[in-house]
Scaffold this active site. Structure first.
Site, short mmCIF file in Angstrom:
data_model
loop_
_atom_site.label_atom_id
_atom_site.label_comp_id
_atom_site.label_asym_id
_atom_site.label_seq_id
_atom_site.Cartn_x
_atom_site.Cartn_y
_atom_site.Cartn_z
N GLY A 12 -19.95 74.26 30.56
CA GLY A 12 -19.59 72.98 29.98
C GLY A 12 -20.80 72.09 29.72
O GLY A 12 -20.95 71.53 28.63
N CYS A 159 -8.39 80.31 39.75
CA CYS A 159 -9.03 81.15 38.75
C CYS A 159 -8.57 82.59 39.01
O CYS A 159 -9.18 83.31 39.79
CB CYS A 159 -10.54 81.00 38.97
SG CYS A 159 -11.52 81.67 37.68
N CYS A 353 -7.45 82.98 26.95
CA CYS A 353 -8.17 83.84 27.88
C CYS A 353 -8.16 85.29 27.46
O CYS A 353 -7.16 85.80 26.97
CB CYS A 353 -7.54 83.70 29.27
SG CYS A 353 -8.63 84.29 30.54
C1 LIG Z 1 -15.82 84.95 38.06
C2 LIG Z 1 -15.34 84.03 36.97
C3 LIG Z 1 -15.06 84.56 35.72
C4 LIG Z 1 -14.60 83.73 34.69
N1 LIG Z 1 -14.31 84.28 33.49
C5 LIG Z 1 -13.89 83.48 32.49
C6 LIG Z 1 -13.60 84.04 31.21
O1 LIG Z 1 -13.70 85.25 31.00
N2 LIG Z 1 -13.21 83.21 30.20
C7 LIG Z 1 -13.09 81.87 30.42
O2 LIG Z 1 -12.75 81.15 29.48
N3 LIG Z 1 -13.33 81.31 31.62
C8 LIG Z 1 -13.73 82.08 32.66
N4 LIG Z 1 -13.99 81.52 33.88
C9 LIG Z 1 -13.71 80.08 34.09
C10 LIG Z 1 -14.76 79.11 33.56
O3 LIG Z 1 -14.90 79.28 32.17
C11 LIG Z 1 -16.11 79.29 34.23
O4 LIG Z 1 -15.99 79.08 35.61
C12 LIG Z 1 -17.16 78.30 33.67
O5 LIG Z 1 -18.43 78.74 34.08
C13 LIG Z 1 -16.92 76.89 34.15
O6 LIG Z 1 -17.84 76.04 33.51
P1 LIG Z 1 -18.34 74.65 34.15
O7 LIG Z 1 -19.37 74.12 33.23
O8 LIG Z 1 -17.20 73.82 34.51
O9 LIG Z 1 -19.01 75.10 35.54
P2 LIG Z 1 -20.21 76.08 35.80
O10 LIG Z 1 -20.39 77.04 34.66
O11 LIG Z 1 -19.98 76.64 37.15
O12 LIG Z 1 -21.50 75.16 35.81
C14 LIG Z 1 -21.74 74.18 36.79
C15 LIG Z 1 -23.22 73.85 36.79
O13 LIG Z 1 -23.42 72.69 37.57
C16 LIG Z 1 -24.56 72.89 38.38
N5 LIG Z 1 -24.50 72.02 39.55
C17 LIG Z 1 -23.62 72.06 40.59
N6 LIG Z 1 -23.93 71.09 41.49
C18 LIG Z 1 -25.01 70.43 41.01
C19 LIG Z 1 -25.80 69.35 41.49
N7 LIG Z 1 -25.54 68.75 42.64
N8 LIG Z 1 -26.86 68.96 40.74
C20 LIG Z 1 -27.13 69.56 39.57
N9 LIG Z 1 -26.42 70.59 39.06
C21 LIG Z 1 -25.36 71.02 39.78
C22 LIG Z 1 -24.53 74.37 38.73
O14 LIG Z 1 -25.81 74.82 39.12
C23 LIG Z 1 -24.06 74.97 37.40
O15 LIG Z 1 -25.15 75.24 36.57
C24 LIG Z 1 -14.44 82.33 34.94
C25 LIG Z 1 -14.72 81.82 36.20
C26 LIG Z 1 -15.16 82.65 37.23
C27 LIG Z 1 -15.45 82.06 38.58
#
Ligand SMILES: Cc1cc2nc3c(=O)[nH]c(=O)nc-3n(C[C@H](O)[C@H](O)[C@H](O)COP(=O)(O)OP(=O)(O)OC[C@H]3O[C@@H](n4cnc5c(N)ncnc54)[C@H](O)[C@@H]3O)c2cc1C
Length: 432
Positions: A12, A159, A353
């Protein structure tokens, strides 16, 4: 001139920074604060855990890309957000100030809520790239010394797609290694039925996934609460729909991979008015926090209520399509605020998905997430495996190129023949 800070550079946050940079003039500053210098594509982690991908294939160094696109980068990570002062304390004890903040910190993994749970204890994980690389060693050991396996998710998880993916991919890997006959697999889940997915099922996900489980000789326990996990045995209570104890199990395992419940990260957890009791960010329909209106949130870190009641708590999955739509809405709304207008963009919280099974898979679309729905579609076939690889390649290309183009609009939905699933709604009403 405004300073917009994005906290977190995952799926995101990275897209969010690219969107903001594309829409805002050079007089405005866009900064990203992340834990570390790299982005890694979380959806590839099941493949990493079985050795089909390595770190290099799924990780992207962000520093040169951000520099090229005039995005300032603070890879030290945030220690604590101070929203009343509009500033972030970094882990190196320096501070940065913001005019607008987008929180995109994803989840913290709540392994500590169950005794013996997690990659530092008695189970493997695919939630993080480092976990998946560790799980790969355990999968190799399983092939050398076959024995019973438990895969699934624990109470409070949201998830479920990756848990099913991993069960089916592991089944394929074990068949290819000709040891599957010595590996009984049990799928353990708090869902009330197979294919619920935290969404009350989508199309025929119940039928499709149950059938796939039967074809692959995978047993399952639904309504399962994991009580504790020992190195070779896990203790599970299965509840009836009434909430009474139906069964208890001491499930043997030489290998286990269960997805944890999520909660908000420490840097934001427990800030009054910003987060709910589990640390997820409270937002209105414009992705904006009501208490601190200069703060927006997108992705897994946002608070979304569960879809319906279940005997054991399950959360709602937040997937890529929904997250990109949240980023697009937050970008429009921040740009409008900078121009002195009110926010009016609303993300469409649809679930789209692709769940890969190694040689086939299922795809589903729920629009909206909560039934009854306008689109309630699921399908299965070998094409899903190819589509998931396309998703990975396209998304990683997008991160490497620094472009804000929404993947799903241009590729996935057209491929699925749904080109009119609108990503954003514009509403003139300002209520929340
Ligand atoms: C194993 C797995 C497989 C998945 N597969 C799919 C899929 O196939 N298709 C789909 O649509 N979705 C999938 N998902 C769901 C979702 O799309 C992902 O989890 C996605 O990565 C979430 O995006 P995000 O940006 O919310 O969080 P994340 O991608 O987890 O990013 C969070 C970021 O914030 C950073 N962060 C955290 N705390 C701090 C801090 N204190 N200071 C600075 N930075 C920080 C982290 O280092 C990381 O870089 C999956 C999830 C999991 C767990």
């Amino acid at each position: 001139m405004a300073h917009i800070v994005v906290l977190g550079a995952g799926l995101g946050g990275t897209v969010m920074a690219y969107e903001l940079r594309k829409e805002l003039g050079a007089e405005h500053t866009v900064s990203v604060v992340n834990n570390g210098t790299s982005y890694s594509f979380v959806p590839s982690n099941p493949w990493v855990a079985v050795g089909w991908r390595d770190r290099k294939a799924v990780e992207v160094e962000l520093e040169p890309i951000f520099a090229r696109h005039r995005i300032e980068f603070y890879p030290e990570g945030a220690k604590r957000l101070h929203p009343s002062e509009r500033r972030i304390e970094l882990n190196n004890d320096t501070f940065i100030n913001y005019d607008y903040l987008v929180i995109a910190t994803g989840p913290e993994f709540a392994f500590d809520e169950i005794q013996g749970f997690g990659p530092d204890a008695n189970t493997q994980s695919i939630c993080h790239l480092d976990h998946a690389l560790k799980a790969k060693t355990a999968v190799q050991e399983l092939i050398r010394k076959p024995g019973p396996v438990a895969v699934g998710a624990v109470q409070g998880a949201s998830c479920f797609g990756p848990a099913y993916e991993f069960a089916f991919i592991l089944d394929k890997v074990l068949r290819d290694a000709k040891v599957r006959d010595r590996v009984p697999i049990t799928f353990v889940t708090p869902e009330p039925y197979i294919g619920h997915l935290g969404l009350g099922g989508v199309g025929d996900t119940k039928g499709l996934l149950e059938s796939e489980m039967r074809q692959r000789h995978i047993q399952w326990i639904c309504n399962a609460k994991v009580d504790s996990i020992e190195p070779e045995r896990m203790h599970i209570t299965e509840l009836a729909d009434s909430g009474a104890v139906e069964n208890t199990y001491e499930l043997p395992h030489v290998f286990a991979m269960l997805l944890p419940a999520f909660r908000g990260v420490v840097a934001v957890h427990g800030i009054d008015g910003l987060t709910n009791p589990r640390g997820f960010i409270l937002i209105d329909k414009h992705q904006r926090n009501p208490r601190f209106p200069d703060i927006f949130a997108i992705g897994v870190c946002v608070a979304i209520p569960p879809v319906g009641k279940t005997v054991i708590p399950v959360g709602v999955p937040k997937t890529g399509f929904m997250i990109e739509s949240m980023a697009a809405a937050a970008c429009v709304n921040i740009c409008r605020l900078i121009e002195g207008k009110q926010p009016n963009a609303v993300a469409s919280w649809n679930a789209v998905c692709l769940a890969d099974f190694g040689d086939s898979g299922i795809a589903f679309i729920a629009q909206p997430q909560i039934p009854p729905r306008n689109v309630n579609w699921s399908s299965s076939g070998r094409w899903v495996h190819g589509a998931k690889m396309g998703f990975e390649k396209y998304f990683l290309h997008k991160i490497r190129s620094g472009k804000a183009e929404p993947f799903y609009e241009h590729f996935a939905l057209q491929m699925l023949g749904i080109d009119k699933l609108k990503e954003l709604e514009i509403s003139d009403s300002l209520d929340t």
